[in-house]
Design a protein around this motif. Structure first.
Motif, short mmCIF file in Angstrom:
data_model
loop_
_atom_site.label_atom_id
_atom_site.label_comp_id
_atom_site.label_asym_id
_atom_site.label_seq_id
_atom_site.Cartn_x
_atom_site.Cartn_y
_atom_site.Cartn_z
N THR A 150 0.85 -1.19 0.00
CA THR A 150 0.00 0.00 0.00
C THR A 150 0.88 1.24 0.00
OG1 THR A 150 -1.71 -1.17 1.24
CG2 THR A 150 -1.83 1.22 1.25
N ARG A 151 0.53 2.21 -0.86
CA ARG A 151 1.25 3.46 -0.91
C ARG A 151 0.36 4.56 -0.33
NH1 ARG A 151 2.15 7.58 -5.02
NH2 ARG A 151 0.84 6.41 -6.47
N THR B 211 -13.87 4.32 3.10
CA THR B 211 -14.65 4.29 1.87
C THR B 211 -13.73 4.13 0.67
OG1 THR B 211 -16.34 5.37 0.52
CG2 THR B 211 -14.71 6.81 1.57
N GLU B 212 -14.22 3.42 -0.34
CA GLU B 212 -13.50 3.25 -1.60
C GLU B 212 -14.10 4.17 -2.68
OE1 GLU B 212 -13.89 -0.84 -2.60
OE2 GLU B 212 -12.82 -1.55 -0.83
N SER C 238 -3.96 -3.67 -7.25
CA SER C 238 -5.32 -3.37 -7.70
C SER C 238 -5.55 -1.89 -8.02
CB SER C 238 -6.32 -3.79 -6.61
OG SER C 238 -6.20 -2.95 -5.49
N ARG C 239 -4.69 -1.04 -7.48
CA ARG C 239 -4.82 0.42 -7.64
C ARG C 239 -6.12 0.95 -7.03
NH1 ARG C 239 -2.36 1.72 -13.64
NH2 ARG C 239 -0.36 0.73 -13.27
N LYS C 240 -6.61 0.24 -6.04
CA LYS C 240 -7.82 0.66 -5.34
C LYS C 240 -7.47 1.77 -4.35
CE LYS C 240 -10.49 -2.60 -3.87
NZ LYS C 240 -10.98 -3.71 -3.03
N THR D 144 -4.90 6.16 0.64
CA THR D 144 -3.92 5.16 0.21
C THR D 144 -4.36 4.53 -1.11
OG1 THR D 144 -5.03 3.40 1.44
CG2 THR D 144 -3.26 4.61 2.59
N VAL D 145 -3.40 3.91 -1.77
CA VAL D 145 -3.70 3.10 -2.95
C VAL D 145 -3.04 1.75 -2.76
CG1 VAL D 145 -1.73 4.00 -4.28
CG2 VAL D 145 -3.67 2.99 -5.48
#
Length: 197
Positions: free
Chosen positions: A115-116, A170-171, A144-146, A139-140
């Motif tokens: 996670t970044r 939340t996403e 998955s780049r979620k 975060t991303v």
């Protein structure tokens, strides 16, 4: 002198767009919890599946969780717009952090696997239950780049070394502002009961 009384109970409320339950109850009572949110049995079943999954995951990965909930502001979708969990954080051996110490800690980007951290900020405040520090974390997740937005309210109730965490996720970037208002409703309603001295 260090406060030694422990938290016996944390009560809180939310708007009617939330399904909330005590940790562990989601697995057994998911259908009953979901039923008031929709008339369509298929929608109720989908919401119940999400409740069960969250309950199991939180009980495994988030020790100290007392209660949790899912945010469903759109009655026409099965997608959960956000989640909340309320849990207790035990103090370090040196004691609970002060509000200023907690603020200094909360502005540092955490290290997370796969996670970044895109953004982190924190601010102090006050709710009825005590002083707070609000941390906003974006975060991303790789690969998955979620993108995830987390609003963590660390409440420091008086007369105890324990901290109450109200953690909202939340996403859905378009719903972050609306979720912010929801977090205010929840944290303003928090009532902490301590064990007898």
């Amino acid at each position: 002198m260090s406060a030694t009384r422990r938290i016996a109970q944390v009560r809180w409320g939310a708007t009617e767009d939330w399904v909330i339950w005590a940790a562990g109850d989601g697995t057994q009572n998911a259908e009953a919890l979901a039923a008031p949110m929709h008339e369509d049995p298929g929608m109720v079943h989908a919401i119940a599946q999400g409740i069960r999954a969250m309950d199991c995951e939180v009980l495994t990965d988030q020790p100290g969780t007392l209660s949790m909930g899912v945010w469903l502001p759109d009655p026409h979708t099965r997608t959960m717009a956000g989640t909340v969990l309320v849990r207790l954080i035990e103090p370090e051996p040196t004691g609970r952090m002060t509000q200023q110490e907690l603020l200094a800690w909360a502005v540092r980007p955490p290290k997370m696997k796969r996670t970044r951290v895109l953004h982190v900020e924190a601010s102090p405040g006050q709710v009825a239950a005590g002083p707070v520090v609000l941390q906003l974390l974006e975060t991303v997740t790789r690969p998955s780049r979620k993108v995830m937005t987390r609003l963590s309210w660390f409440i420091l109730p008086p007369d105890t070394d324990q901290t109450v965490l109200c953690q909202f996720d939340t996403e859905h970037p378009a719903l972050v502002d609306a979720l912010g208002w929801e977090t205010n409703t929840v944290t303003d309603s928090v009532v902490v009961h301590l064990e007898d001295a």
